[in-house]
Motif scaffolding. Structure first.
Motif, PDB file in Angstrom:
ATOM      1  N   GLY A  19       0.844  -1.177   0.000  1.00 22.53           N
ATOM      2  CA  GLY A  19       0.000   0.000   0.000  1.00 22.53           C
ATOM      3  C   GLY A  19       0.882   1.230   0.000  1.00 22.53           C
ATOM      4  N   ASN A  20       0.302   2.392  -0.163  1.00 22.34           N
ATOM      5  CA  ASN A  20       1.086   3.629  -0.130  1.00 22.34           C
ATOM      6  C   ASN A  20       1.772   3.807   1.220  1.00 22.34           C
ATOM      7  N   ASN A  21       1.208   3.233   2.258  1.00 20.80           N
ATOM      8  CA  ASN A  21       1.814   3.324   3.585  1.00 20.80           C
ATOM      9  C   ASN A  21       2.303   1.954   4.051  1.00 20.80           C
ATOM     10  N   ASP A  22       2.531   1.035   3.102  1.00 19.93           N
ATOM     11  CA  ASP A  22       2.992  -0.317   3.382  1.00 19.93           C
ATOM     12  C   ASP A  22       1.976  -1.140   4.163  1.00 19.93           C
ATOM     13  N   GLN A  23       0.723  -0.703   4.230  1.00 14.67           N
ATOM     14  CA  GLN A  23      -0.326  -1.467   4.893  1.00 14.67           C
ATOM     15  C   GLN A  23      -1.484  -1.610   3.917  1.00 14.67           C
ATOM     16  N   ALA A  24      -1.433  -2.613   3.076  1.00 15.35           N
ATOM     17  CA  ALA A  24      -2.483  -2.815   2.090  1.00 15.35           C
ATOM     18  C   ALA A  24      -3.753  -3.288   2.765  1.00 15.35           C
ATOM     19  N   ALA A  25      -4.890  -2.793   2.298  1.00 11.14           N
ATOM     20  CA  ALA A  25      -6.174  -3.289   2.787  1.00 11.14           C
ATOM     21  C   ALA A  25      -6.322  -4.747   2.367  1.00 11.14           C
ATOM     22  N   SER A  26      -7.208  -5.469   3.042  1.00 10.53           N
ATOM     23  CA  SER A  26      -7.329  -6.902   2.785  1.00 10.53           C
ATOM     24  C   SER A  26      -7.664  -7.203   1.333  1.00 10.53           C
ATOM     25  N   ASP A  27      -8.491  -6.379   0.698  1.00  6.56           N
ATOM     26  CA  ASP A  27      -8.814  -6.613  -0.715  1.00  6.56           C
ATOM     27  C   ASP A  27      -8.264  -5.480  -1.582  1.00  6.56           C
ATOM     28  N   GLY A  28      -7.292  -4.738  -1.058  1.00 10.24           N
ATOM     29  CA  GLY A  28      -6.800  -3.568  -1.764  1.00 10.24           C
ATOM     30  C   GLY A  28      -5.453  -3.772  -2.415  1.00 10.24           C
ATOM     31  N   GLY A  29      -5.105  -2.842  -3.252  1.00 10.17           N
ATOM     32  CA  GLY A  29      -3.817  -2.845  -3.912  1.00 10.17           C
ATOM     33  C   GLY A  29      -3.628  -1.514  -4.611  1.00 10.17           C
ATOM     34  N   LEU A  30      -2.581  -1.442  -5.397  1.00  9.19           N
ATOM     35  CA  LEU A  30      -2.261  -0.212  -6.100  1.00  9.19           C
ATOM     36  C   LEU A  30      -2.487  -0.378  -7.587  1.00  9.19           C
ATOM     37  N   CYS A  31      -2.993   0.658  -8.222  1.00 11.23           N
ATOM     38  CA  CYS A  31      -3.113   0.662  -9.678  1.00 11.23           C
ATOM     39  C   CYS A  31      -1.832   1.248 -10.254  1.00 11.23           C
ATOM     40  N   ARG A  32      -1.160   0.480 -11.100  1.00 13.69           N
ATOM     41  CA  ARG A  32       0.117   0.913 -11.691  1.00 13.69           C
ATOM     42  C   ARG A  32      -0.036   1.368 -13.141  1.00 13.69           C
ATOM     43  N   PHE A  33      -1.268   1.644 -13.560  1.00 15.87           N
ATOM     44  CA  PHE A  33      -1.463   2.037 -14.958  1.00 15.87           C
ATOM     45  C   PHE A  33      -0.761   3.356 -15.262  1.00 15.87           C
ATOM     46  N   ASN A  34      -0.892   4.330 -14.366  1.00 17.94           N
ATOM     47  CA  ASN A  34      -0.273   5.643 -14.540  1.00 17.94           C
ATOM     48  C   ASN A  34       0.842   5.840 -13.520  1.00 17.94           C
ATOM     49  N   PRO A  35       1.710   6.800 -13.733  1.00 20.03           N
ATOM     50  CA  PRO A  35       2.734   7.120 -12.732  1.00 20.03           C
ATOM     51  C   PRO A  35       2.078   7.609 -11.447  1.00 20.03           C
ATOM     52  N   PRO A  36       2.833   7.605 -10.332  1.00 15.56           N
ATOM     53  CA  PRO A  36       2.281   8.116  -9.080  1.00 15.56           C
ATOM     54  C   PRO A  36       1.915   9.592  -9.201  1.00 15.56           C
ATOM     55  N   VAL A  37       0.951   9.989  -8.404  1.00 19.77           N
ATOM     56  CA  VAL A  37       0.437  11.365  -8.452  1.00 19.77           C
ATOM     57  C   VAL A  37       0.407  11.957  -7.053  1.00 19.77           C
ATOM     58  N   SER A  38       0.037  13.232  -6.988  1.00 15.04           N
ATOM     59  CA  SER A  38      -0.237  13.915  -5.729  1.00 15.04           C
ATOM     60  C   SER A  38       0.930  13.836  -4.761  1.00 15.04           C
ATOM     61  N   GLN A  39       2.108  14.162  -5.230  1.00 14.28           N
ATOM     62  CA  GLN A  39       3.262  14.174  -4.334  1.00 14.28           C
ATOM     63  C   GLN A  39       2.996  15.198  -3.231  1.00 14.28           C
ATOM     64  N   PRO A  40       2.893  14.745  -1.974  1.00 19.28           N
ATOM     65  CA  PRO A  40       2.490  15.648  -0.890  1.00 19.28           C
ATOM     66  C   PRO A  40       3.489  16.761  -0.596  1.00 19.28           C
ATOM     67  N   GLY A  41       4.769  16.546  -0.851  1.00 19.52           N
ATOM     68  CA  GLY A  41       5.775  17.555  -0.570  1.00 19.52           C
ATOM     69  C   GLY A  41       7.047  17.231  -1.297  1.00 19.52           C
ATOM     70  N   PRO A  42       8.006  18.156  -1.306  1.00 16.94           N
ATOM     71  CA  PRO A  42       9.229  17.950  -2.088  1.00 16.94           C
ATOM     72  C   PRO A  42      10.052  16.747  -1.649  1.00 16.94           C
ATOM     73  N   ASP A  43       9.956  16.360  -0.379  1.00 15.20           N
ATOM     74  CA  ASP A  43      10.735  15.225   0.113  1.00 15.20           C
ATOM     75  C   ASP A  43       9.904  13.940   0.201  1.00 15.20           C
ATOM     76  N   ALA A  44       8.634  14.001  -0.174  1.00 15.58           N
ATOM     77  CA  ALA A  44       7.754  12.836  -0.066  1.00 15.58           C
ATOM     78  C   ALA A  44       7.660  12.122  -1.405  1.00 15.58           C
TER      79      ALA A  44
END
Ligand code: SF4
Length: 72
Positions: A19-44
């Motif tokens: 998961g984005n926080n290394d804790q995936a929901a039981s039926d969750g995952g990440l969509c890798r179709f597009n690059p990551p978005v919404s960078q919260p800050g310059p160091d994140a």
């Protein structure tokens, strides 16, 4: 609504490893179709969209297409 066979859980772009926080929901995952978005800050890191196995979208691609491998 998409059938189960056309859902994220059966898509080549679905990543159920982290998961984005290394804790995936039981039926969750990440969509890798597009690059990551919404960078919260310059160091994140940017965030990958979180989806559930039963979600779906118009970019669905069967896992049997091959050629995709997750980086470790
Ligand atoms: S949101 Fe679309 S492209 Fe991403 S995993 Fe689900 S079906 Fe695949």
């Amino acid at each position: 609504m998409a059938s189960v066979s056309g859902a994220c859980g059966n898509c080549a772009f679905f990543d159920d490893h982290h998961g984005n926080n290394d804790q995936a929901a039981s039926d969750g995952g990440l969509c890798r179709f597009n690059p990551p978005v919404s960078q919260p800050g310059p160091d994140a890191h940017g965030l990958w969209p979180v989806v559930s196995e039963k979600d779906w979208c118009g970019h669905f691609a069967p896992e049997t297409m091959g050629g995709l491998a997750a980086a470790e």
